[in-house]
Design a protein around this motif. Structure first.
Motif, mmCIF file in Angstrom:
data_model
loop_
_atom_site.group_PDB
_atom_site.id
_atom_site.type_symbol
_atom_site.label_atom_id
_atom_site.label_comp_id
_atom_site.label_asym_id
_atom_site.label_seq_id
_atom_site.Cartn_x
_atom_site.Cartn_y
_atom_site.Cartn_z
ATOM 1 N N UNK A 1 -69.067 15.960 94.784
ATOM 2 C CA UNK A 1 -68.172 17.207 94.923
ATOM 3 C C UNK A 1 -68.411 17.927 96.104
ATOM 4 N N UNK A 2 -69.799 17.835 96.592
ATOM 5 C CA UNK A 2 -70.066 18.492 97.697
ATOM 6 C C UNK A 2 -69.688 17.882 98.879
ATOM 7 N N UNK A 3 -69.661 16.364 98.683
ATOM 8 C CA UNK A 3 -68.955 15.515 99.725
ATOM 9 C C UNK A 3 -67.666 15.747 100.164
ATOM 10 N N UNK A 4 -66.821 15.908 98.865
ATOM 11 C CA UNK A 4 -65.650 16.238 99.261
ATOM 12 C C UNK A 4 -65.347 17.565 99.751
ATOM 13 N N UNK A 5 -66.054 18.759 99.420
ATOM 14 C CA UNK A 5 -65.913 19.952 100.061
ATOM 15 C C UNK A 5 -66.218 19.821 101.445
ATOM 16 N N UNK A 6 -67.277 19.136 101.992
ATOM 17 C CA UNK A 6 -67.597 19.034 103.345
ATOM 18 C C UNK A 6 -66.367 18.630 104.172
ATOM 19 N N UNK A 7 -65.968 17.200 103.527
ATOM 20 C CA UNK A 7 -64.644 16.855 104.405
ATOM 21 C C UNK A 7 -63.445 17.772 104.333
ATOM 22 N N UNK A 8 -63.404 18.198 103.200
ATOM 23 C CA UNK A 8 -62.207 19.193 103.034
ATOM 24 C C UNK A 8 -62.430 20.699 104.198
ATOM 25 N N UNK A 9 -63.655 20.885 104.319
ATOM 26 C CA UNK A 9 -64.023 21.844 105.234
ATOM 27 C C UNK A 9 -63.682 21.384 106.770
ATOM 28 N N UNK A 10 -64.078 20.309 106.991
ATOM 29 C CA UNK A 10 -64.094 19.883 108.302
ATOM 30 C C UNK A 10 -62.499 19.898 108.758
ATOM 31 N N UNK A 11 -61.769 19.535 107.572
ATOM 32 C CA UNK A 11 -60.250 19.105 107.897
ATOM 33 C C UNK A 11 -59.759 20.735 108.088
ATOM 34 N N UNK A 12 -60.121 21.591 107.385
ATOM 35 C CA UNK A 12 -59.556 23.083 107.786
ATOM 36 C C UNK A 12 -59.955 23.445 108.790
ATOM 37 N N UNK A 13 -60.893 23.101 109.226
ATOM 38 C CA UNK A 13 -61.409 23.307 110.992
ATOM 39 C C UNK A 13 -60.371 23.176 111.740
ATOM 40 N N UNK B 1 -57.404 21.850 111.234
ATOM 41 C CA UNK B 1 -56.156 22.190 111.039
ATOM 42 C C UNK B 1 -55.715 23.740 111.613
ATOM 43 N N UNK B 2 -56.778 24.420 111.653
ATOM 44 C CA UNK B 2 -56.568 25.698 112.392
ATOM 45 C C UNK B 2 -56.355 25.722 113.904
ATOM 46 N N UNK B 3 -56.582 24.544 114.477
ATOM 47 C CA UNK B 3 -56.159 24.169 115.961
ATOM 48 C C UNK B 3 -56.431 25.437 116.843
ATOM 49 N N UNK B 4 -57.548 25.940 116.795
ATOM 50 C CA UNK B 4 -58.021 26.849 117.734
ATOM 51 C C UNK B 4 -57.362 28.448 117.085
ATOM 52 N N UNK B 5 -56.749 28.697 115.982
ATOM 53 C CA UNK B 5 -56.354 29.796 115.581
ATOM 54 C C UNK B 5 -57.409 30.213 114.540
ATOM 55 N N UNK B 6 -57.099 31.075 113.595
ATOM 56 C CA UNK B 6 -57.928 31.590 112.594
ATOM 57 C C UNK B 6 -58.639 30.761 111.772
ATOM 58 N N UNK B 7 -59.798 30.904 111.476
ATOM 59 C CA UNK B 7 -60.686 30.016 110.801
ATOM 60 C C UNK B 7 -60.767 30.554 108.994
ATOM 61 N N UNK B 8 -59.844 31.365 108.800
ATOM 62 C CA UNK B 8 -60.061 32.000 107.301
ATOM 63 C C UNK B 8 -59.774 31.107 106.334
ATOM 64 N N UNK B 9 -58.677 30.070 106.568
ATOM 65 C CA UNK B 9 -58.723 29.164 105.455
ATOM 66 C C UNK B 9 -60.049 28.398 105.323
ATOM 67 N N UNK B 10 -60.725 27.975 106.388
ATOM 68 C CA UNK B 10 -61.820 27.109 106.258
ATOM 69 C C UNK B 10 -62.818 28.066 105.482
ATOM 70 N N UNK B 11 -63.098 29.174 105.972
ATOM 71 C CA UNK B 11 -63.937 30.172 105.349
ATOM 72 C C UNK B 11 -63.599 30.400 103.725
ATOM 73 N N UNK B 12 -62.321 30.251 103.332
ATOM 74 C CA UNK B 12 -62.029 30.405 101.962
ATOM 75 C C UNK B 12 -62.545 29.146 101.119
ATOM 76 N N UNK B 13 -62.616 28.126 101.810
ATOM 77 C CA UNK B 13 -63.164 27.028 100.922
ATOM 78 C C UNK B 13 -64.856 26.985 100.687
#
Length: 660
Positions: free
Chosen positions: A342-354, A356-368
């Motif tokens: 579970x933690x491994x999936x969360x880690x990779x998902x967080x990296x993907x969210x960072x 996906x932000x493409x320099x914009x807001x990291x709000x979605x990443x922090x939501x994770x």
């Protein structure tokens, strides 16, 4: 089907097909002219009907007959149920004849008309029951021969369906094979519509049969079924999802294992590119297979590899630089070695969210991560490279939810502090046997560099520092439930420092209790109200915090904080001055915010307790226990600390961050 007409017109030629897409649209009539009265009256004869069946497949022929309003011509199609056993036996006989030729005839159509055609020609288009029965009538050697040559059917016949049926016929239960082929037909009949009829074939079957049936499908089909899991009945979704995910992950893992088994191992080859490698597996190199998988699949696949294989991938991940997504691969491999799935999936998902932000807001990443317990969050973030951590740290003030900013600030400061905490030569925890050994290996992964720093600086042994931490708090710093440092409120110390005073005695006795004779560390209890039943609170961090809060209300925060042990080293609060704090409350605030502070506080206690540094350097475990835990606890703590230290020595032998 676009090729049906050509197949019928030229029976002397090898029939054309559409490979994996063959017979995928049986609901419309084939685009050719046929006189229904000829078929109905039998003018074409049985051989002609069978020729149609072989050339265009049972389902296409059925659609033709339905389109022509022909109710029955004596041909047993998929709808009409199973043929008499003689029909499948007859098909088996024709397959045997084809295989007995020199060379074996796999793909030819009947030519001249009195021959029966190749093995795959004979089998192609049989309904699920008939194709399984026919194959089961062959010898195992003949079925294996068909399976090893089924690639010859690609583009000529329905290769995926033939391969599925042959594999199914080799399995113990023939009914599972019929189910599997029926499911494949249902998938194709569904087109873009609901897969409910597909899942209906599995409904009500035991778990073992569901696994056996789904295990027959090739990877792409299993992934397609998984993508439509929402069409299954809700009560069955978990079973189907877990089974399909396991099968998908196992297939990818087998491909990686095959790549790593090559000499030399195939790490990076790409089947679509001419990468310069000395050996190349058919599905590509190990990193090629892993690259780009979604987080749950990537972690799931890595979990199915052996410890040695994961370690090999970790040690060679630099080979992916410039070829594949090295940071993501490295993050996933590290997570699979050290954390739960579970933690491994969360880690990779967080990296993907960072990203996906493409320099914009990291709000979605922090939501994770905003609801992730501190102890898990520290583990997740410690897997990341420094650049991504610093990026997130800079964006806390603007992009993180306001209620989470203080906590996130503390966690990122902990992870990014110097020296680094985590060892970078990770131990794959799955390779370690025994609860204590696994705990010590986990501690090395989590705190290896920081313990090494303190041991080297003070001429201590890393195994003794780790041994004390293991015995005192199980090798952890925070509790997931309270999201604060691990504590133990000592009722007898609260008695000594507050309750024994005449003015406080009645209040203490109404709310706290402990063993008044003998070992005073036993039988600690509390109750919020004098009429409430007594509650034990040791071993439950929620209740430990309730007891602390009650003591704070009865006395004050400073007195209550002095009466508990806290953190990874479980140092008593009344020792705050030895650790360099002005008050016990300052010490608690620091420890509740940082596992780094907890370890540094434990080391400061060692350094500022007369005789303890010498005992550590001499490996005198009795003296260590006497000075750290008290004279009355030597017989309990000395052997525990020694055993934990020895376990740490064993699992870290040959590792980088060990002193001396």
């Amino acid at each position: 089907m676009s090729q049906s007409k050509e197949r019928i017109k030229a029976s002397a030629h090898r029939p054309k097909g559409t490979g994996a897409l063959a017979e995928s649209t049986p609901t419309s009539a084939p685009p050719f002219q046929l006189n229904p009265s000829q078929v109905k009256s039998g003018i074409m004869g049985p051989a002609g009907v069978l020729g149609l069946q072989r050339a265009i497949g049972n389902r296409a022929l059925q659609g033709l007959l339905r389109h022509s309003d022909i109710e029955s011509i004596g041909l047993q199609t998929q709808r009409a149920g199973r043929r008499p056993p003689s029909a499948s036996q007859s098909a088996a006989g024709r397959v045997r004849t084809a295989l007995s030729q020199t060379p074996p005839d796999y793909t030819n159509a009947p030519s001249p008309p009195d021959t029966e055609g190749g093995a795959f020609y004979v089998l192609n288009g049989l309904n699920p029951s008939d194709i399984i029965d026919a194959l089961r009538a062959l010898s195992r050697a003949q079925r294996n021969l068909l399976l090893s040559n089924v690639h010859l059917a690609e583009g000529l016949f329905d290769r995926p369906r033939l391969e599925l049926a042959i594999k199914a016929s080799l399995a113990p239960n023939p009914d599972n094979g019929v189910k599997a082929v029926s499911m494949l037909d249902a998938i194709r009949n569904a087109g873009g519509g609901s897969f409910a009829p597909v899942f209906a074939h599995l409904q009500g079957l035991p778990r073992a049969r569901v696994r056996a049936i789904l295990g027959l499908f090739e990877l792409s089909t299993a992934q397609l079924i998984l993508s439509r899991i929402g069409d299954a009945l809700p009560a069955s979704r978990d079973l189907f999802t877990q089974t399909l995910q396991t099968l998908v992950h196992a297939t990818y893992a087998q491909r990686i294992q095959a790549a790593l088994a090559m000499t030399p191992p195939d790490f990076v080859s790409n089947p679509s590119l001419a990468l310069p490698v000395r050996s190349q597996s058919p599905h590509g190199g190990a990193y090629y297979i892993l690259n780009g998988l979604k987080p749950s699949d990537m972690i799931g696949v890595l979990a199915q590899l052996t410890s040695a294989q994961r370690t090999s991938l970790f040690q060679n991940v630099t080979l992916t630089q410039g070829l594949y997504d090295r940071p993501r691969l490295e993050l996933a491999i590290k997570a699979s070695m050290t954390e739960g799935r579970a933690l491994g999936i969360q880690a990779v998902t967080l990296l993907d969210a960072i990203r996906n932000a493409s320099g914009g807001s990291l709000a979605a990443a922090f939501t994770h991560i905003q609801a992730v317990p501190r102890t898990d969050l520290l583990d997740i973030l410690s897997l990341f490279d420094r650049a991504n951590l610093q990026l997130m740290q800079m964006r806390i003030a603007t992009d993180a939810p306001p209620a989470s900013r203080q906590r996130l600030t503390e966690v990122f400061a902990d992870v990014l502090g110097a020296p680094a905490m985590r060892a970078d030569d990770l131990i794959d925890l799955a390779s370690i046997r025994g609860v204590q050994n696994r705990r010590m290996a986990s501690m090395y992964n989590r705190y290896g560099q920081l313990l090494f720093h303190h041991a080297q600086t003070n001429n201590f042994a890393t195994d003794i520092l780790a041994g004390v931490m293991s015995v005192e708090a199980g090798g952890r710093a925070f509790d997931a439930g309270t999201d604060k440092a691990i504590i133990r409120f000592e009722a007898h110390v609260f008695w000594d420092r507050w309750g024994r005073l005449a003015a406080n005695r009645a209040a203490f006795n109404q709310h706290f209790d402990f063993n008044r004779t003998g070992d005073r560390t036993l039988n600690h209890r509390f109750r919020e109200n004098p009429t409430d039943p007594w509650q034990n609170f040791h071993g439950n961090q929620q209740r430990e915090r309730q007891a602390l809060a009650l003591a704070t209300r009865l006395a004050n925060a400073e007195t209550a904080n002095q009466c508990m042990s806290i953190g990874s080293g479980q140092v008593m609060g009344f020792n705050f001055a030895r650790l360099g704090f002005a008050t016990a409350s300052d010490m608690v605030t620091s420890f509740d915010a940082s596992e780094r502070a907890q370890i540094e506080g434990m080391v400061n206690f060692f350094l500022n307790t007369p005789g303890l540094p010498a005992a550590i350097r001499a490996r005198n475990f009795n003296q260590i226990a006497r000075l750290y835990n008290g004279a009355g606890r030597v017989a309990i703590y000395a052997p525990r600390i020694q055993a934990a230290a020895q376990a740490y020595q064993g699992v870290t032998n040959g590792r980088r961050f060990v002193h001396p």
